[in-house]
Design an enzyme around this catalytic site. Structure first.
Site, PDB file in Angstrom:
ATOM      1  N   LEU A  44       0.871  -1.175   0.000  1.00  0.00           N
ATOM      2  CA  LEU A  44       0.000   0.000   0.000  1.00  0.00           C
ATOM      3  C   LEU A  44       0.911   1.229   0.000  1.00  0.00           C
ATOM      4  CD1 LEU A  44      -2.795   1.261   0.161  1.00  0.00           C
ATOM      5  CD2 LEU A  44      -2.677   1.087   2.639  1.00  0.00           C
ATOM      6  N   GLU A  45       0.794   2.019  -1.057  1.00  0.00           N
ATOM      7  CA  GLU A  45       1.607   3.238  -1.149  1.00  0.00           C
ATOM      8  C   GLU A  45       0.771   4.379  -0.555  1.00  0.00           C
ATOM      9  OE1 GLU A  45       2.546   4.345  -5.201  1.00  0.00           O
ATOM     10  OE2 GLU A  45       4.378   5.376  -4.602  1.00  0.00           O
ATOM     11  N   VAL A  46       1.227   4.914   0.543  1.00  0.00           N
ATOM     12  CA  VAL A  46       0.484   5.969   1.241  1.00  0.00           C
ATOM     13  C   VAL A  46       1.090   7.308   0.812  1.00  0.00           C
ATOM     14  CG1 VAL A  46      -0.159   6.897   3.497  1.00  0.00           C
ATOM     15  CG2 VAL A  46       0.105   4.420   3.188  1.00  0.00           C
TER      16      VAL A  46
ATOM     17  N   THR B 259       5.938   4.479  -7.004  1.00  0.00           N
ATOM     18  CA  THR B 259       5.951   3.191  -7.720  1.00  0.00           C
ATOM     19  C   THR B 259       5.574   3.341  -9.198  1.00  0.00           C
ATOM     20  OG1 THR B 259       3.736   2.782  -6.879  1.00  0.00           O
ATOM     21  CG2 THR B 259       5.529   1.700  -5.734  1.00  0.00           C
TER      22      THR B 259
END
Ligand code: NAD
Length: 720
Positions: free
Chosen positions: A466-468, A504
């Site tokens: 999960l890219e926060v 990403t």
């Protein structure tokens, strides 16, 4: 500090219970090894002691393995292969002394026994294992780039035969109690609270215990050497399989094979142990084991425990979640949240679309059910938690709303405002956008401090990352709440700052675009795809392009142009290839085909038309050079993200590249790759490629300065 509780009963049977007081688990540290060694010597010399039962004081766990924190620094401390081999000789010595001291030793394995934990018990003359399903045994060292260095590569094959032992070590897979018994890894299963009494009973009746390999005339089950029935498949086939799976990047599997082969034909176990430690030393002192341990275990472990969460805020939990958009991503997010026990309000523009999104959970979990990993009850409960609706009023009481509607600023603005009209004042709002900067989207919000990016990956139920994304105005409290939600969803979160493509997506785009550039240069498409696999990428760049679709990528390029972004974000070198593919109607897999053809009833294959539109150059480049190029362009983009403050933590950059986009694990991640090849060499590679392929490879002044001063992304430990 003692980790051992030793008692001797009236029959002279000693019970050695391992219980490291300062740790929740019995990790096989050097200190514990030394303590065990000293205890075994004392017990062996004590005439009143007739035999020993070895167990653990930790409920459900014997020893889950070695201390990776010790191992991970070996390479960076400059440990030589010989020194690393010597460290394994110590543990081997402790175990060898135990098994050959003349007194019976039995292991009462009350739970998890992995790596060094299992190796210790393999030195016992008898093993009783708890029958609890979580009481698994195994030798998982290969997963951290090592081999079992406490005698595992020698004792397991001598115990159960090479053909059965080798796959266990090459995969590192955990073995459940029933299989452990069937394979002959343990002698007996018992309820956890009986393992000690059963082990004790065996010791009492077997005063003259000896290991099978110490009995004169012993032969390894199934035979050894090139004439053994299994040899052709296990070794010839095995080497080919390893080459295919790891190319030349990961040394552990071949080292395991060599240690087993050479050790098994050596005859004496003592020679075998020396062979094992030689290979272990090479691996532990090498850079790949360091990379795997550091990123995939130590740093991923920290991320999973929410290490980047701002600590000053009380822990929060989402009990009711709103999901806007019940398409591919929204349905996946709802599915994972419902399984985590969260009530989900799943909204789409039509009831039909919302219902389809809810139905996804039923389908996805039915697949899991067919594998026996979930019960129908839990599926029903998860489905019962999802309300599919078009009614925004149902968002009342949601602590978090995640939007996953179309990638359009207008649509996202509309749903943000509709949701905020209903959400509690304290609730936070998250966008799952993959490209649109968060700070811009937050302009639609009346509460931009409570607006954040939560970039999930597809398929949401299988992808761990999960890219926060922290926008310009996102508060630290919102970040803390988002991280807590990541924990509830059992995702590994990385924290990045805002910018086009965040982290990403930027790195990923360089990978697929480089494939397109190679094609435009006349490199054979199959060579491009194979070079990526040689690097350790799971899928080639052209195949990846087809999955994302040329159509979506072309849209993103056009959006970047319309937004007036810097030229580099318009992907100038790949854009002509994209444009050509669009004109040819080759828009990606979901549009019927792209770089590949997708026959209905067969395997996909490269589209033969590529030869006409991207003619091959007469001399093809070296595959290894292409491999380096694909690794370099992604690492360079990661470094740019670091330079620009998009990622601020090297570990996040590395974890994100591996879990999000399949950057090869052996490198430790995209930034770790630079440290691995050495930053000077890396900059030299960039300059060589810049001259040959284009300015996209040009290293920045910042990167060159780092190379000149030899500054690493992970500083070396200070010499003691
Ligand atoms: P999708 O087209 O499958 O789903 C979008 C859904 O939003 C559709 O069901 C649509 O009906 C619904 N929708 C559209 N307008 C709406 C409105 N006004 N109100 C309510 N619902 C509305 O798209 P997706 O692939 O699930 O992507 C959704 C978002 O997630 C996009 O922002 C995308 O960039 C992002 N994302 C996608 C991926 C991926 O791999 N597909 C990965 C990460 C992020």
């Amino acid at each position: 500090m003692t980790a051992l509780n030793i008692t001797v009963d009236g029959d002279g049977i000693a019970l050695v219970s391992i219980d490291s007081s300062e740790r929740p688990m019995n990790v096989l540290t050097e200190a514990l090894q030394a303590e065990l060694g000293a205890a075994f010597e004392k017990l062996a010399a004590d005439e009143t002691v007739k035999g020993v039962v070895l167990t653990s004081g930790k409920p459900g766990s014997f020893i889950p393995g070695a201390d990776l924190k010790d191992f991970v620094s070996a390479h960076d401390r400059g440990m030589s292969a010989a020194e690393a081999a010597a460290s394994s000789r110590k543990l081997q010595g402790v175990i060898r002394h135990m098994e050959s001291c003349g007194k019976p030793f039995a292991a009462a394995i009350n739970g998890l026994a992995l790596g060094g934990g299992l190796e210790l018990t393999l030195g016992c003359h008898y093993r009783v294992l708890s029958d609890h399903p979580k009481a698994v045994v195994g030798l998982p060292e290969v997963t951290v780039g090592l081999l079992p260095g406490g005698g595992g590569t020698q004792r397991l094959p001598r115990l159960i035969g090479v053909a059965k032992a080798l796959p266990l070590m090459l995969t590192g897979r955990p073995v459940k109690p029933a299989e452990a018994l069937e394979l002959g890894i343990v002698h007996e299963l018992a309820p956890a609270d009986e393992v000690v009494s059963r082990a004790r009973a065996w010791v009492l009746t077997n005063p003259q215990a000896q290991q099978p390999w110490d009995v004169k005339g012993y032969k390894v089950p199934g035979g050894v050497g090139p004439q053994a029935a299994y040899a052709n498949q296990a070794f010839m086939g095995g080497v080919a399989q390893i080459r295919k799976q790891y190319s030349e990047n990961v040394p552990a599997p071949l080292a395991i094979m060599s240690a087993v082969y050479e050790g098994s034909i050596a005859g004496s176990i003592d020679t075998g142990l020396r062979i094992e430690s030689k290979y272990f030393g090479q691996l532990l002192s090498g850079v790949v084991a360091r990379n795997l341990m550091r990123t995939m275990f130590i740093n991923k472990g920290i991320a999973d425990k929410l290490g980047r969460r701002p600590k000053e805020f009380a822990k929060s939990a989402v009990t009711r979640l709103g999901v806007l958009g019940a398409g591919m991503m929204g349905a996946g997010i709802a599915c994972v949240a419902a399984q985590a026990g969260i009530e989900v309000v799943l909204i789409d523009a039509t009831q039909d679309a919302a219902d389809r999104g809810r139905a996804y959970t039923g389908k996805a979990l039915a697949r899991v059910l067919s594998k026996g990993a979930i019960t129908q009850e839990r599926i029903d409960a998860a489905l019962g938690r999802i309300t599919a609706t078009t009614d925004y009023a149902r968002l009342e009481g949601c602590e978090l709303v995640v939007e996953a509607v179309f990638e359009s600023r207008d649509v996202k603005r509309e749903v943000t405002q509709k949701a905020e009209a209903v959400m509690p004042q304290t609730a936070i709002f998250a966008s799952n956008t993959s490209t649109l900067p968060i700070s811009g989207l937050a302009q639609a919000s009346a509460r931009p401090k409570q607006f954040i990016g939560l970039h999930f990956f597809s398929p949401v139920d299988r992808m761990p990352l999960l890219e926060v994304i922290v926008g310009e105005q996102t508060s630290q409290e919102t970040l803390a709440k988002a991280m807590d939600f990541a924990g509830q969803m059992k995702k590994t979160p990385i924290v990045v700052n805002d910018g086009p493509g965040f982290y990403t997506t930027r790195v990923f785009s360089t990978f697929i675009d480089e494939g397109a550039c190679m094609l435009a240069e006349g490199v054979a498409p199959a060579l491009i795809e194979n070079a990526a696999k040689m690097a350790g990428m799971p899928v080639g760049p052209l195949a990846q392009y087809d999955e994302v679709s040329q159509e979506l990528s072309w849209k993103i390029v056009k959006q970047a142009r319309a937004d007036g972004l810097e030229a580099r974000f318009t992907r100038p070198d790949a854009a002509p290839v994209l444009e050509k593919m669009m004109a040819l109607g080759r828009k990606g897999r979901r549009f019927g085909g792209g770089f590949y053809e997708f026959p209905e009833n067969g395997k996909k294959f490269l589209w033969p038309g590529l030869a006409k539109h991207f003619p091959l150059r007469p001399a093809q480049p070296d595959a290894h050079e292409l491999r380096t190029r694909l690794l370099t362009i992604q690492a360079l983009e990661a470094a740019r993200c670091y330079e620009e403050g998009i990622v601020t933590d090297a570990a996040d950059a590395d974890i994100g590249s591996i879990l999000g986009i399949g950057y090869p694990q052996w490198t430790g991640g995209a930034l770790s790759y630079i440290d691995t090849v050495g930053i000077e060499q890396f900059v030299a590679d960039c300059e060589r490629f810049a001259a040959q392929c284009g300015q996209r490879f040009a290293p920045s002044v910042w990167l060159k300065a780092r190379a000149e001063s030899g500054e690493r992304f992970y500083p070396l430990p200070k010499a003691a």
